[in-house]
Structures are given as C-alpha cells and as structure tokens.
Enzyme design. Structure first.
Site, PDB file in Angstrom:
ATOM      1  N   ARG A   1       5.230  11.068  -2.490  1.00 47.13           N
ATOM      2  CA  ARG A   1       4.867  10.790  -1.109  1.00 47.13           C
ATOM      3  C   ARG A   1       6.063  11.031  -0.191  1.00 47.13           C
ATOM      4  O   ARG A   1       7.125  10.444  -0.412  1.00 47.13           O
ATOM      5  CB  ARG A   1       4.469   9.313  -1.050  1.00 47.13           C
ATOM      6  CG  ARG A   1       4.349   8.740   0.324  1.00 47.13           C
ATOM      7  CD  ARG A   1       4.312   7.221   0.292  1.00 47.13           C
ATOM      8  NE  ARG A   1       4.008   6.737   1.614  1.00 47.13           N
ATOM      9  CZ  ARG A   1       4.270   5.516   2.037  1.00 47.13           C
ATOM     10  NH1 ARG A   1       4.798   4.626   1.241  1.00 47.13           N
ATOM     11  NH2 ARG A   1       3.970   5.166   3.262  1.00 47.13           N
TER      12      ARG A   1
ATOM     13  N   PRO B   1       0.788  -1.233   0.000  1.00 51.89           N
ATOM     14  CA  PRO B   1       0.000   0.000   0.000  1.00 51.89           C
ATOM     15  C   PRO B   1       0.825   1.291   0.000  1.00 51.89           C
ATOM     16  O   PRO B   1       1.847   1.376   0.675  1.00 51.89           O
ATOM     17  CB  PRO B   1      -0.826  -0.104   1.292  1.00 51.89           C
ATOM     18  CG  PRO B   1      -0.154  -1.136   2.122  1.00 51.89           C
ATOM     19  CD  PRO B   1       0.497  -2.072   1.171  1.00 51.89           C
ATOM     20  N   ASN B   2       0.349   2.216  -0.774  1.00 53.72           N
ATOM     21  CA  ASN B   2       0.894   3.576  -0.885  1.00 53.72           C
ATOM     22  C   ASN B   2       2.202   3.670  -1.661  1.00 53.72           C
ATOM     23  O   ASN B   2       2.697   4.762  -1.917  1.00 53.72           O
ATOM     24  CB  ASN B   2       1.057   4.229   0.507  1.00 53.72           C
ATOM     25  CG  ASN B   2      -0.259   4.306   1.229  1.00 53.72           C
ATOM     26  OD1 ASN B   2      -1.235   4.846   0.697  1.00 53.72           O
ATOM     27  ND2 ASN B   2      -0.339   3.743   2.424  1.00 53.72           N
TER      28      ASN B   2
ATOM     29  N   GLU C   1      12.836  -9.441   1.519  1.00 57.42           N
ATOM     30  CA  GLU C   1      12.039  -8.317   2.046  1.00 57.42           C
ATOM     31  C   GLU C   1      12.834  -7.025   1.883  1.00 57.42           C
ATOM     32  O   GLU C   1      14.016  -6.986   2.238  1.00 57.42           O
ATOM     33  CB  GLU C   1      11.753  -8.575   3.536  1.00 57.42           C
ATOM     34  CG  GLU C   1      10.971  -7.464   4.217  1.00 57.42           C
ATOM     35  CD  GLU C   1      10.722  -7.761   5.700  1.00 57.42           C
ATOM     36  OE1 GLU C   1      11.005  -8.878   6.183  1.00 57.42           O
ATOM     37  OE2 GLU C   1      10.238  -6.836   6.378  1.00 57.42           O
TER      38      GLU C   1
ATOM     39  N   TYR D   1      11.126   8.931   1.143  1.00 57.06           N
ATOM     40  CA  TYR D   1      11.072   7.944   0.055  1.00 57.06           C
ATOM     41  C   TYR D   1      11.697   8.429  -1.258  1.00 57.06           C
ATOM     42  O   TYR D   1      11.730   7.666  -2.230  1.00 57.06           O
ATOM     43  CB  TYR D   1       9.621   7.507  -0.178  1.00 57.06           C
ATOM     44  CG  TYR D   1       9.001   6.847   1.038  1.00 57.06           C
ATOM     45  CD1 TYR D   1       9.447   5.603   1.467  1.00 57.06           C
ATOM     46  CD2 TYR D   1       7.992   7.466   1.763  1.00 57.06           C
ATOM     47  CE1 TYR D   1       8.905   4.977   2.584  1.00 57.06           C
ATOM     48  CE2 TYR D   1       7.433   6.854   2.884  1.00 57.06           C
ATOM     49  CZ  TYR D   1       7.897   5.617   3.285  1.00 57.06           C
ATOM     50  OH  TYR D   1       7.362   5.007   4.396  1.00 57.06           O
TER      51      TYR D   1
ATOM     52  N   ALA E   1       3.100  -0.906   4.803  1.00 58.67           N
ATOM     53  CA  ALA E   1       2.500  -0.900   6.146  1.00 58.67           C
ATOM     54  C   ALA E   1       2.029  -2.293   6.586  1.00 58.67           C
ATOM     55  O   ALA E   1       2.037  -2.600   7.790  1.00 58.67           O
ATOM     56  CB  ALA E   1       1.338   0.086   6.180  1.00 58.67           C
TER      57      ALA E   1
ATOM     58  N   HIS F   1      12.749  -2.682   2.390  1.00 61.85           N
ATOM     59  CA  HIS F   1      12.135  -1.419   2.811  1.00 61.85           C
ATOM     60  C   HIS F   1      13.021  -0.276   2.338  1.00 61.85           C
ATOM     61  O   HIS F   1      14.249  -0.318   2.530  1.00 61.85           O
ATOM     62  CB  HIS F   1      11.940  -1.372   4.331  1.00 61.85           C
ATOM     63  CG  HIS F   1      11.009  -2.443   4.793  1.00 61.85           C
ATOM     64  ND1 HIS F   1       9.655  -2.376   4.547  1.00 61.85           N
ATOM     65  CD2 HIS F   1      11.246  -3.630   5.373  1.00 61.85           C
ATOM     66  CE1 HIS F   1       9.093  -3.484   4.997  1.00 61.85           C
ATOM     67  NE2 HIS F   1      10.028  -4.269   5.497  1.00 61.85           N
TER      68      HIS F   1
ATOM     69  N   ASN G   1       8.047  -5.674  -0.819  1.00 63.93           N
ATOM     70  CA  ASN G   1       7.923  -4.557   0.114  1.00 63.93           C
ATOM     71  C   ASN G   1       6.435  -4.460   0.440  1.00 63.93           C
ATOM     72  O   ASN G   1       5.655  -3.880  -0.316  1.00 63.93           O
ATOM     73  CB  ASN G   1       8.429  -3.252  -0.501  1.00 63.93           C
ATOM     74  CG  ASN G   1       8.404  -2.109   0.509  1.00 63.93           C
ATOM     75  OD1 ASN G   1       7.802  -2.222   1.570  1.00 63.93           O
ATOM     76  ND2 ASN G   1       9.044  -1.003   0.159  1.00 63.93           N
TER      77      ASN G   1
ATOM     78  N   ARG H   1      12.791   4.674  12.617  1.00 69.66           N
ATOM     79  CA  ARG H   1      11.495   5.361  12.615  1.00 69.66           C
ATOM     80  C   ARG H   1      10.660   4.922  13.830  1.00 69.66           C
ATOM     81  O   ARG H   1      11.210   4.447  14.818  1.00 69.66           O
ATOM     82  CB  ARG H   1      10.796   5.104  11.277  1.00 69.66           C
ATOM     83  CG  ARG H   1      11.630   5.630  10.086  1.00 69.66           C
ATOM     84  CD  ARG H   1      10.984   5.353   8.760  1.00 69.66           C
ATOM     85  NE  ARG H   1       9.749   6.104   8.607  1.00 69.66           N
ATOM     86  CZ  ARG H   1       8.857   5.863   7.635  1.00 69.66           C
ATOM     87  NH1 ARG H   1       9.094   4.903   6.740  1.00 69.66           N
ATOM     88  NH2 ARG H   1       7.765   6.582   7.548  1.00 69.66           N
TER      89      ARG H   1
HETATM   90  C1  DQA Z   1       8.158   1.008   3.942  1.00 73.02           C
HETATM   91  C2  DQA Z   1       8.211   1.234   5.458  1.00 73.02           C
HETATM   92  C3  DQA Z   1       6.848   1.014   6.074  1.00 73.02           C
HETATM   93  O1  DQA Z   1       6.915   1.221   7.474  1.00 73.02           O
HETATM   94  C4  DQA Z   1       5.853   2.002   5.501  1.00 73.02           C
HETATM   95  O2  DQA Z   1       4.564   1.747   6.009  1.00 73.02           O
HETATM   96  C5  DQA Z   1       5.838   2.026   4.012  1.00 73.02           C
HETATM   97  C6  DQA Z   1       7.088   1.869   3.273  1.00 73.02           C
HETATM   98  C7  DQA Z   1       9.506   1.341   3.256  1.00 73.02           C
HETATM   99  O3  DQA Z   1       9.684   0.895   2.139  1.00 73.02           O
HETATM  100  O4  DQA Z   1      10.320   2.056   3.834  1.00 73.02           O
HETATM  101  O5  DQA Z   1       4.814   2.274   3.396  1.00 73.02           O
HETATM  102  O6  DQA Z   1       7.897  -0.367   3.699  1.00 73.02           O
END
Ligand code: DQA
Length: 143
Positions: free
Chosen positions: A17, A9-10, A95, A22, A74, A97, A71, A104
């Site tokens: 964003r 998501p997102n 995985e 990011y 959230a 991020h 990835n 964070r």
């Molecule tokens: C994320 C880190 C997550 O905590 C966050 O909710 C994201 C992006 C990252 O790629 O840094 O949406 O996965």
C-alpha cells in the site's frame, strides 16, 4: 509481560500500500522480527478493518495487559468510539503512526486518541512500533 499491537483499517496492506509513504515491508515480516528481538515479552498482534472489532479488542486487553500499542489508522481521525474505549481502560496505550501525519493532509492532524494516550510516536516508519515497545518495557527486559 503482555503487550499487544492493535492495527486499524488498511494496515493489513502494509508492504503493498502506498509504498512511498508506508514502506515495502509487510507487517507479518516486521512482526516476526520484533517477536524474535523481544523474545521475553508476550507480544501479540491484532488487525481489523472494522471499528467495533478494534473497540472489542481494546476492551478485552485493556485491563489485563501491560501495554497496548495502537495504530488506529484512519479511525484515529474520526472515531469517538475508539477514543472512549482508550479513555475507559487502565492499560497504558501508546499511539503510533508510521507516517508523519502532521506533514500530510489537515484531516490527519487531528487525533481523537492522543489526549488519552500515554505517548505518541509519529513518522518513524515501522520502527515506531519498536520505539513504542521500548517505552513500555523496563530496560532489563527489553530483549
Ligand atoms: C496512519 C496514518 C493515518 O492517517 C492513515 O489513515 C493510516 C495510517 C499511519 O500509520 O501513518 O491508515 O495511521
């Protein structure tokens, strides 16, 4: 060799964003460059904001692909369903991020996915996807 990047998501908002966290690049632009660089690899990308769709894609690619770069955004910190899917499949999952989740908020320190991931790449920006790819690809095939 078939490898898929699955983004949660997102992550469709990358480039627009929270640029301080990011970066400024859209995933579409980054992915095009990655495909070009790793032209020998059958590299695909899937993004969804919906938990069940991510699970469906993990199941669909989890027995016949050579690697999944995941990835889950959230959902990393909340989803037992995605964690169970990662546990169920045979394709190795790396995985990723983009941000350093450990620098964070506390709720980002927990990943339900990590125990069943082949490895974890955290905090290297979009380059993390490339590092994940390199970890899955035997070196003569890398580019
Ligand atoms: C994320 C880190 C997550 O905590 C966050 O909710 C994201 C992006 C990252 O790629 O840094 O949406 O996965």
């Amino acid at each position: 060799m078939k490898i898929i990047i699955i983004n949660g998501p997102n992550l469709n908002l990358l480039g627009n964003r929270e640029n301080n966290i990011y970066g400024n690049e859209t995933f579409t632009d980054f992915f095009a460059k990655l495909q070009q660089k790793f032209s020998k690899i059958e590299l695909s990308h899937f993004q969804s904001n919906i938990e069940g769709e991510l699970i469906d894609k993990i199941q669909e690619t989890g027995y016949n692909y050579d690697g999944i770069i995941l990835n889950a955004a959230a959902y990393t910190h909340t989803s037992v369903g995605i964690a169970d899917a990662v546990k169920a499949i045979t394709t190795p999952v790396v995985e990723v991020h983009i941000s350093n989740t450990f620098s964070r908020e506390d709720f980002r320190h927990k990943s339900y996915i990590s125990p069943n991931a082949k490895g974890i790449i955290v905090g290297f920006g979009l380059q993390g996807y490339e590092l994940a790819l390199l970890s899955l690809v035997p070196s003569p095939q890398a580019s």
